[in-house]
Design a protein around this motif. Sequence first.
Motif, PDB file in Angstrom:
ATOM      1  N   SER A 237       0.834  -1.193   0.000  1.00  0.00           N
ATOM      2  CA  SER A 237       0.000   0.000   0.000  1.00  0.00           C
ATOM      3  C   SER A 237       0.875   1.251   0.000  1.00  0.00           C
ATOM      4  O   SER A 237       1.929   1.282   0.635  1.00  0.00           O
ATOM      5  N   GLU A 238       0.402   2.283  -0.691  1.00  0.00           N
ATOM      6  CA  GLU A 238       1.172   3.522  -0.787  1.00  0.00           C
ATOM      7  C   GLU A 238       1.345   4.160   0.594  1.00  0.00           C
ATOM      8  O   GLU A 238       2.424   4.664   0.926  1.00  0.00           O
ATOM      9  N   LYS A 239       0.290   4.105   1.403  1.00  0.00           N
ATOM     10  CA  LYS A 239       0.338   4.713   2.734  1.00  0.00           C
ATOM     11  C   LYS A 239       1.424   4.068   3.597  1.00  0.00           C
ATOM     12  O   LYS A 239       2.188   4.754   4.284  1.00  0.00           O
ATOM     13  N   THR A 240       1.512   2.735   3.535  1.00  0.00           N
ATOM     14  CA  THR A 240       2.507   2.020   4.344  1.00  0.00           C
ATOM     15  C   THR A 240       3.915   2.295   3.850  1.00  0.00           C
ATOM     16  O   THR A 240       4.848   2.493   4.634  1.00  0.00           O
ATOM     17  N   MET A 258       1.041   5.285  -7.368  1.00  0.00           N
ATOM     18  CA  MET A 258       0.445   3.960  -7.265  1.00  0.00           C
ATOM     19  C   MET A 258       0.086   3.442  -8.643  1.00  0.00           C
ATOM     20  O   MET A 258      -0.569   4.128  -9.432  1.00  0.00           O
ATOM     21  N   GLU A 261      -1.079  -2.677  -7.819  1.00  0.00           N
ATOM     22  CA  GLU A 261      -0.646  -3.072  -6.475  1.00  0.00           C
ATOM     23  C   GLU A 261       0.793  -2.654  -6.195  1.00  0.00           C
ATOM     24  O   GLU A 261       1.357  -3.029  -5.161  1.00  0.00           O
TER      25      GLU A 261
END
Length: 315
Positions: A237-240, A258, A261
């Motif tokens: 995930s981009e946030k992680t 992004m 995936e």
Amino acid sequence: MSVIEISNLTKKYGDIVAVDNISFKVEKGKICGFLGPNGAGKTTTLNMITGYISATGGEIKINGFDILKEPEAAKKQFGYLPELPPVYMDMTVGEYLKFAAQLKMIDKANRAKAVEEAVELAGLNEVKKRLIKNLSKGYRQRVGVAQAVLGMPELIILDEPTVGLDPGQIIEMREVIKKLGRNHTVIISSHILSEISEVCDQIFILSKGKIVADCSKDELLNRAASTNLLEFEVKGSEKTVISELKKLNGIESFKTMMMGEVVSVKAQMKEGADIREELFYILAEAKLPILSMKLNEQSLEDVFIQLTSEGKENK
């Protein structure tokens, strides 16, 4: 010796700040480039230097003459080619330059010689007797350059001199600018990096009305060579990914994008830093597999984008 000295120059249009408290000097004999994206404040700055528009604040001196307090003396120090050359289409090249020489109040006894010198310098001998409206865009630009150099002033100012020209005409105009630089101080503005880096000794990069770089071409090249970009792709995930990257002290800034995936990352490392090994362990611990990684030296374009970016990088 400084031909131009600018101190705390500012231009506001209501609440909009077009030029934001800039200061700089241009030394005699230099070809100086104003580089920046459209809307950076290049033309506004040149218009204030030439006295075409007034400044909201600050001081402009040309060969020691204040453009506000001594406008006539200051304007005698330079020739100016605006982005749209002020030519009369129904005149021949020779007629127009004689007319421009009169407007510049060149002594009558010296006008013919002044016109011939300008024609020779701009490479207009073959079209001197032709109507300007029948000339190509490239030759019309040359007529504008000839008008600017009439009387051989110390300083020549060219605003976007290659705009609208084809590749062949651009090369020809660059040669004209280099020729001008042998005996004049030259200022040119452009939003094209290759244009400025090809001909200029000194480069000012503007962004949002501010000078974000004042350097030589070699210094700009050295900055590109010494500043490394790390590009890599991570599954997750981009946030992680962003959260983990912020733990790395060796990163100056980074951008993420992004793609399905996969998170594509461009990371600007701090000078002398190499984060690859630490990056591997941090992402592995977070169960974020690295799919690809490559280390790139920045191009001049990368440096330009970095300097004029709108602060969208993660820091």
